[in-house]
Design a protein around this motif. Structure first.
Motif, PDB file in Angstrom:
ATOM      1  N   VAL A   1       0.852  -1.191   0.000  1.00  0.00           N
ATOM      2  CA  VAL A   1       0.000   0.000   0.000  1.00  0.00           C
ATOM      3  C   VAL A   1       0.886   1.238   0.000  1.00  0.00           C
ATOM      4  O   VAL A   1       2.059   1.169   0.383  1.00  0.00           O
ATOM      5  CB  VAL A   1      -0.931   0.024   1.233  1.00  0.00           C
ATOM      6  CG1 VAL A   1      -1.853  -1.185   1.234  1.00  0.00           C
ATOM      7  CG2 VAL A   1      -0.145   0.105   2.526  1.00  0.00           C
ATOM      8  N   PRO A   2       0.343   2.391  -0.418  1.00  0.00           N
ATOM      9  CA  PRO A   2       1.135   3.622  -0.298  1.00  0.00           C
ATOM     10  C   PRO A   2       1.482   3.887   1.164  1.00  0.00           C
ATOM     11  O   PRO A   2       0.625   3.769   2.051  1.00  0.00           O
ATOM     12  CB  PRO A   2       0.191   4.701  -0.850  1.00  0.00           C
ATOM     13  CG  PRO A   2      -0.778   3.962  -1.716  1.00  0.00           C
ATOM     14  CD  PRO A   2      -0.969   2.621  -1.063  1.00  0.00           C
ATOM     15  N   ALA A   3       2.711   4.233   1.418  1.00  0.00           N
ATOM     16  CA  ALA A   3       3.139   4.479   2.791  1.00  0.00           C
ATOM     17  C   ALA A   3       2.329   5.605   3.427  1.00  0.00           C
ATOM     18  O   ALA A   3       2.081   5.583   4.641  1.00  0.00           O
ATOM     19  CB  ALA A   3       4.631   4.816   2.808  1.00  0.00           C
ATOM     20  N   ARG A   4       1.889   6.571   2.622  1.00  0.00           N
ATOM     21  CA  ARG A   4       1.118   7.687   3.186  1.00  0.00           C
ATOM     22  C   ARG A   4      -0.251   7.244   3.690  1.00  0.00           C
ATOM     23  O   ARG A   4      -0.917   7.999   4.409  1.00  0.00           O
ATOM     24  CB  ARG A   4       0.965   8.798   2.140  1.00  0.00           C
ATOM     25  CG  ARG A   4       0.153   8.418   0.912  1.00  0.00           C
ATOM     26  CD  ARG A   4       0.133   9.556  -0.120  1.00  0.00           C
ATOM     27  NE  ARG A   4      -0.713   9.248  -1.259  1.00  0.00           N
ATOM     28  CZ  ARG A   4      -0.333   8.534  -2.307  1.00  0.00           C
ATOM     29  NH1 ARG A   4       0.905   8.051  -2.345  1.00  0.00           N
ATOM     30  NH2 ARG A   4      -1.163   8.315  -3.310  1.00  0.00           N
ATOM     31  N   ASN A   5      -0.684   6.043   3.311  1.00  0.00           N
ATOM     32  CA  ASN A   5      -1.985   5.533   3.748  1.00  0.00           C
ATOM     33  C   ASN A   5      -1.877   4.602   4.947  1.00  0.00           C
ATOM     34  O   ASN A   5      -2.889   4.078   5.405  1.00  0.00           O
ATOM     35  CB  ASN A   5      -2.675   4.783   2.602  1.00  0.00           C
ATOM     36  CG  ASN A   5      -3.302   5.721   1.604  1.00  0.00           C
ATOM     37  OD1 ASN A   5      -2.631   6.574   1.033  1.00  0.00           O
ATOM     38  ND2 ASN A   5      -4.596   5.586   1.386  1.00  0.00           N
ATOM     39  N   VAL A   6      -0.667   4.404   5.460  1.00  0.00           N
ATOM     40  CA  VAL A   6      -0.463   3.518   6.607  1.00  0.00           C
ATOM     41  C   VAL A   6      -0.623   4.311   7.904  1.00  0.00           C
ATOM     42  O   VAL A   6      -0.094   5.415   8.046  1.00  0.00           O
ATOM     43  CB  VAL A   6       0.927   2.860   6.563  1.00  0.00           C
ATOM     44  CG1 VAL A   6       1.180   2.024   7.808  1.00  0.00           C
ATOM     45  CG2 VAL A   6       1.053   1.997   5.304  1.00  0.00           C
ATOM     46  N   LEU A   7      -1.362   3.736   8.859  1.00  0.00           N
ATOM     47  CA  LEU A   7      -1.522   4.333  10.179  1.00  0.00           C
ATOM     48  C   LEU A   7      -1.065   3.327  11.227  1.00  0.00           C
ATOM     49  O   LEU A   7      -1.432   2.148  11.177  1.00  0.00           O
ATOM     50  CB  LEU A   7      -2.977   4.725  10.450  1.00  0.00           C
ATOM     51  CG  LEU A   7      -3.540   5.870   9.614  1.00  0.00           C
ATOM     52  CD1 LEU A   7      -4.131   5.335   8.310  1.00  0.00           C
ATOM     53  CD2 LEU A   7      -4.611   6.632  10.388  1.00  0.00           C
ATOM     54  N   LEU A   8      -0.260   3.800  12.163  1.00  0.00           N
ATOM     55  CA  LEU A   8       0.213   2.935  13.240  1.00  0.00           C
ATOM     56  C   LEU A   8      -0.902   2.707  14.252  1.00  0.00           C
ATOM     57  O   LEU A   8      -1.742   3.576  14.497  1.00  0.00           O
ATOM     58  CB  LEU A   8       1.421   3.565  13.921  1.00  0.00           C
ATOM     59  CG  LEU A   8       2.659   3.772  13.047  1.00  0.00           C
ATOM     60  CD1 LEU A   8       3.789   4.397  13.868  1.00  0.00           C
ATOM     61  CD2 LEU A   8       3.122   2.463  12.417  1.00  0.00           C
ATOM     62  N   LEU A   9      -0.902   1.508  14.858  1.00  0.00           N
ATOM     63  CA  LEU A   9      -1.888   1.143  15.857  1.00  0.00           C
ATOM     64  C   LEU A   9      -1.282   1.176  17.246  1.00  0.00           C
ATOM     65  O   LEU A   9      -0.069   1.025  17.418  1.00  0.00           O
ATOM     66  CB  LEU A   9      -2.427  -0.266  15.568  1.00  0.00           C
ATOM     67  CG  LEU A   9      -3.137  -0.469  14.232  1.00  0.00           C
ATOM     68  CD1 LEU A   9      -3.543  -1.928  14.073  1.00  0.00           C
ATOM     69  CD2 LEU A   9      -4.352   0.435  14.125  1.00  0.00           C
ATOM     70  N   ASP A  10      -2.133   1.337  18.235  1.00  0.00           N
ATOM     71  CA  ASP A  10      -1.709   1.255  19.625  1.00  0.00           C
ATOM     72  C   ASP A  10      -1.181  -0.157  19.872  1.00  0.00           C
ATOM     73  O   ASP A  10      -1.914  -1.141  19.702  1.00  0.00           O
ATOM     74  CB  ASP A  10      -2.906   1.545  20.528  1.00  0.00           C
ATOM     75  CG  ASP A  10      -2.541   1.582  22.002  1.00  0.00           C
ATOM     76  OD1 ASP A  10      -1.500   1.018  22.384  1.00  0.00           O
ATOM     77  OD2 ASP A  10      -3.310   2.173  22.783  1.00  0.00           O
ATOM     78  N   PRO A  11       0.076  -0.313  20.271  1.00  0.00           N
ATOM     79  CA  PRO A  11       0.631  -1.656  20.464  1.00  0.00           C
ATOM     80  C   PRO A  11      -0.072  -2.445  21.557  1.00  0.00           C
ATOM     81  O   PRO A  11       0.022  -3.680  21.596  1.00  0.00           O
ATOM     82  CB  PRO A  11       2.097  -1.405  20.826  1.00  0.00           C
ATOM     83  CG  PRO A  11       2.341   0.042  20.707  1.00  0.00           C
ATOM     84  CD  PRO A  11       1.056   0.739  20.503  1.00  0.00           C
ATOM     85  N   ALA A  12      -0.787  -1.761  22.456  1.00  0.00           N
ATOM     86  CA  ALA A  12      -1.492  -2.451  23.532  1.00  0.00           C
ATOM     87  C   ALA A  12      -2.820  -3.040  23.070  1.00  0.00           C
ATOM     88  O   ALA A  12      -3.418  -3.849  23.776  1.00  0.00           O
ATOM     89  CB  ALA A  12      -1.739  -1.490  24.695  1.00  0.00           C
ATOM     90  N   MET A  13      -3.277  -2.653  21.883  1.00  0.00           N
ATOM     91  CA  MET A  13      -4.556  -3.133  21.378  1.00  0.00           C
ATOM     92  C   MET A  13      -4.387  -4.506  20.732  1.00  0.00           C
ATOM     93  O   MET A  13      -3.404  -4.736  20.024  1.00  0.00           O
ATOM     94  CB  MET A  13      -5.093  -2.145  20.336  1.00  0.00           C
ATOM     95  CG  MET A  13      -6.413  -2.518  19.712  1.00  0.00           C
ATOM     96  SD  MET A  13      -6.907  -1.331  18.427  1.00  0.00           S
ATOM     97  CE  MET A  13      -5.848  -1.842  17.076  1.00  0.00           C
ATOM     98  N   PRO A  14      -5.328  -5.445  20.944  1.00  0.00           N
ATOM     99  CA  PRO A  14      -5.247  -6.714  20.203  1.00  0.00           C
ATOM    100  C   PRO A  14      -5.210  -6.456  18.701  1.00  0.00           C
ATOM    101  O   PRO A  14      -6.101  -5.789  18.160  1.00  0.00           O
ATOM    102  CB  PRO A  14      -6.529  -7.435  20.627  1.00  0.00           C
ATOM    103  CG  PRO A  14      -6.867  -6.864  21.966  1.00  0.00           C
ATOM    104  CD  PRO A  14      -6.462  -5.417  21.884  1.00  0.00           C
ATOM    105  N   LEU A  15      -4.193  -6.962  18.037  1.00  0.00           N
ATOM    106  CA  LEU A  15      -3.963  -6.611  16.643  1.00  0.00           C
ATOM    107  C   LEU A  15      -5.139  -6.932  15.718  1.00  0.00           C
ATOM    108  O   LEU A  15      -5.441  -6.135  14.822  1.00  0.00           O
ATOM    109  CB  LEU A  15      -2.679  -7.286  16.148  1.00  0.00           C
ATOM    110  CG  LEU A  15      -2.190  -6.895  14.752  1.00  0.00           C
ATOM    111  CD1 LEU A  15      -2.032  -5.387  14.608  1.00  0.00           C
ATOM    112  CD2 LEU A  15      -0.863  -7.604  14.459  1.00  0.00           C
ATOM    113  N   PRO A  16      -5.851  -8.065  15.873  1.00  0.00           N
ATOM    114  CA  PRO A  16      -6.963  -8.325  14.947  1.00  0.00           C
ATOM    115  C   PRO A  16      -8.040  -7.237  14.950  1.00  0.00           C
ATOM    116  O   PRO A  16      -8.714  -7.029  13.942  1.00  0.00           O
ATOM    117  CB  PRO A  16      -7.531  -9.662  15.450  1.00  0.00           C
ATOM    118  CG  PRO A  16      -6.390 -10.315  16.144  1.00  0.00           C
ATOM    119  CD  PRO A  16      -5.620  -9.205  16.782  1.00  0.00           C
ATOM    120  N   LEU A  17      -8.189  -6.519  16.065  1.00  0.00           N
ATOM    121  CA  LEU A  17      -9.234  -5.497  16.138  1.00  0.00           C
ATOM    122  C   LEU A  17      -8.964  -4.319  15.209  1.00  0.00           C
ATOM    123  O   LEU A  17      -9.869  -3.537  14.916  1.00  0.00           O
ATOM    124  CB  LEU A  17      -9.398  -5.003  17.574  1.00  0.00           C
ATOM    125  CG  LEU A  17      -9.886  -6.034  18.593  1.00  0.00           C
ATOM    126  CD1 LEU A  17     -10.089  -5.383  19.951  1.00  0.00           C
ATOM    127  CD2 LEU A  17     -11.171  -6.697  18.117  1.00  0.00           C
TER     128      LEU A  17
END
Length: 366
Positions: free
Chosen positions: A127-143
C-alpha cells in the motif's frame, strides 16, 4: 504467500502467489486479519459489478510493517510496528485540492475494489506508505480490522452533526449499524435506539449499552417514544432500503437529520412531504475522509474492549469460501467475521455457529 483469489463468481480459492515487494513510497504489510465487508460477499456473487474473477479482495485489515520501499522513513513507519491502512488512495497531484474530502477525489482508487490491484485477503499487501496508520501496540492486533467500518460510521455520524443531548435512531443492526452505535457513543450520545429484526443482532446491540427494537413489535415511532421519550433528532439508515428509510422519516422529529449510509438498494421510494413540509434533511454518506479514518484508528486504540463486541467469528483463510458462501445466502453471525492470516486455527473464544440474517440487512460499503 497465500492469497484468497476470486477465481470465479461464487468461488474463492486459497492459492500460492508471489509475495509483492514495495516500490518507492510504498510499504509492505504482513496481514494479521481482514474483515469480510458486505461489498466483498456481494462482489463474490457478482451482484455489485465491482469485483471481477482473478481479483484478490479485502480492505478492512490490520497487520505489521514488513518492508519499506525507497524514500519511506523507517523512523515514521518502523519495521514490525502494528498498523492498518486507509484503503482510499488519492493521487498525489489531487491530494491538496481534496484534502478533507478525499472520498470526492475523481482519481481515487479503493484498495480491495480496484480490479488491477492485489488487496488484503492475503498474507501480505503493498500500500502507499502515506496511507499507513500505526496502531496502539497495547490493542489486540486483529481489532485493527474493525477500523475501516468504524471510519464509515464516524463519517456518517459526523454528517448528522450530533449533540450529546440528542436522541438517535439507527436503522439496521448489522456491522455498519453496530459501528454507527460506537460512532454515536464516541460523539457523546447516550439516548440511542437501533431497529433490527434479527434477535441475535439485537442481543449484540444490547451488549453495547443501547436499546434494541424489533420492527415487528409495532410502529417504530411508538416504540421509540417509549424507549427514548420522544422522536429521534437524527437517524442513520445503515441498511438503505425503502422500509428502513420510511422508518427513519416516520420516527424522527420535524427538522431532523437523516444520513443514508446503507446501500441495500440502488433505488428507493420516499415520502416527499416527510422531507419537504416537515423539513427533514437526507444526507448521503460514502466512505470517509482521511481524518475520519485517523479518528477511528485513535478511538479503537482507547476502546478496544468495547469494539471487540463487534467480532462474532475469527476464521482461517481455508474457511473463507464457506463463510463467503453462507453470507451471500443470507446466513451469518450477528457481527463481523475476521479472516485471520497469522495463524491457522479458528479462535475458539470468538467462534460461534452461524445464524440466518436477512440478506437486505447486510450493508455494502466499498
Amino acid at each position: 504467500m497465500r492469497a484468497l483469489v476470486l477465481t470465479d463468481f461464487h468461488q474463492l480459492d486459497l492459492v500460492e502467489v508471489e509475495r509483492p515487494e514495495p516500490g518507492p513510497g510504498e510499504a509492505l504489510l504482513q496481514i494479521c486479519a481482514t474483515g469480510i465487508c458486505g461489498s466483498d460477499f456481494h462482489g463474490f456473487t457478482g451482484e455489485n459489478g465491482r469485483r471481477v474473477p482473478g481479483q484478490i479482495m479485502g480492505h478492512e485489515s490490520s497487520g505489521t510493517i514488513a518492508a519499506l520501499g525507497e524514500g519511506v522513513d523507517p523512523a515514521t513507519l518502523p519495521l514490525g510496528a502494528p498498523a492498518t491502512f486507509n484503503p482510499v488512495v488519492v493521487p498525489p497531484e489531487q491530494a491538496e485540492e481534496f484534502r478533507g474530502r478525499e472520498q470526492h477525489a475523481p482519481g481515487k482508487q479503493v484498495i480491495g475494489v480496484a480490479q488491477d490491484r492485489a488487496a488484503s485477503f492475503a498474507d501480505y499487501v503493498v500500500v502507499p506508505a502515506r496511507n499507513v496508520l500505526l496502531l496502539d501496540p497495547a490493542m489486540p492486533l486483529p481489532l485493527g480490522a474493525l477500523i475501516e467500518p468504524l471510519a464509515v460510521a464516524v463519517h456518517a455520524v459526523g454528517l448528522a452533526r450530533p449533540l450529546p443531548e440528542e436522541r438517535a435512531l439507527v436503522a439496521g443492526g448489522g456491522p455498519i449499524g453496530q459501528s454507527a452505535v460506537l460512532a454515536l457513543q464516541r460523539a457523546g450520545l447516550t439516548a440511542i435506539a437501533v431497529s433490527e429484526p434479527d434477535p441475535q443482532r439485537r442481543e449484540l446491540i444490547s451488549s453495547l449499552g443501547v436499546t434494541a427494537l424489533d420492527p415487528a413489535d409495532g410502529p417504530l415511532p411508538k416504540q421509540l417514544d417509549a424507549a427514548l421519550g420522544g422522536p429521534a433528532d437524527l437517524a442513520v439508515d445503515a441498511v438503505g432500503v425503502t422500509p428502513t428509510l420510511a422508518d427513519a422519516l416516520a420516527a424522527t422529529r420535524l427538522g431532523a437529520r437523516i444520513v443514508l449510509v446503507g446501500m441495500g438498494s440502488p433505488r428507493l421510494e420516499l415520502s416527499a412531504f416527510a422531507v419537504s413540509t416537515e423539513e427533514r434533511t437526507i444526507h448521503g454518506s460514502f466512505t470517509y475522509t482521511a481524518q475520519d479514518f485517523a479518528d477511528a484508528t485513535a478511538w479503537i486504540g482507547e476502546h478496544a474492549e468495547q469494539a471487540a463486541a463487534l467480532v462474532s467469528r475469527i476464521i482461517g483463510p481455508e474457511e473463507a469460501h464457506e463463510a463467503f458462501t453462507a453470507l451471500a445466502a443470507g446466513r451469518g453471525p450477528a457481527g463481523k467475521i475476521l479472516v485471520r492470516f497469522d495463524h491457522d486455527e479458528t479462535d475458539p473464544a470468538t467462534a460461534e455457529t452461524s445464524t440466518t440474517v436477512p440478506a437486505e440487512t447486510e450493508e455494502a460499503r466499498a
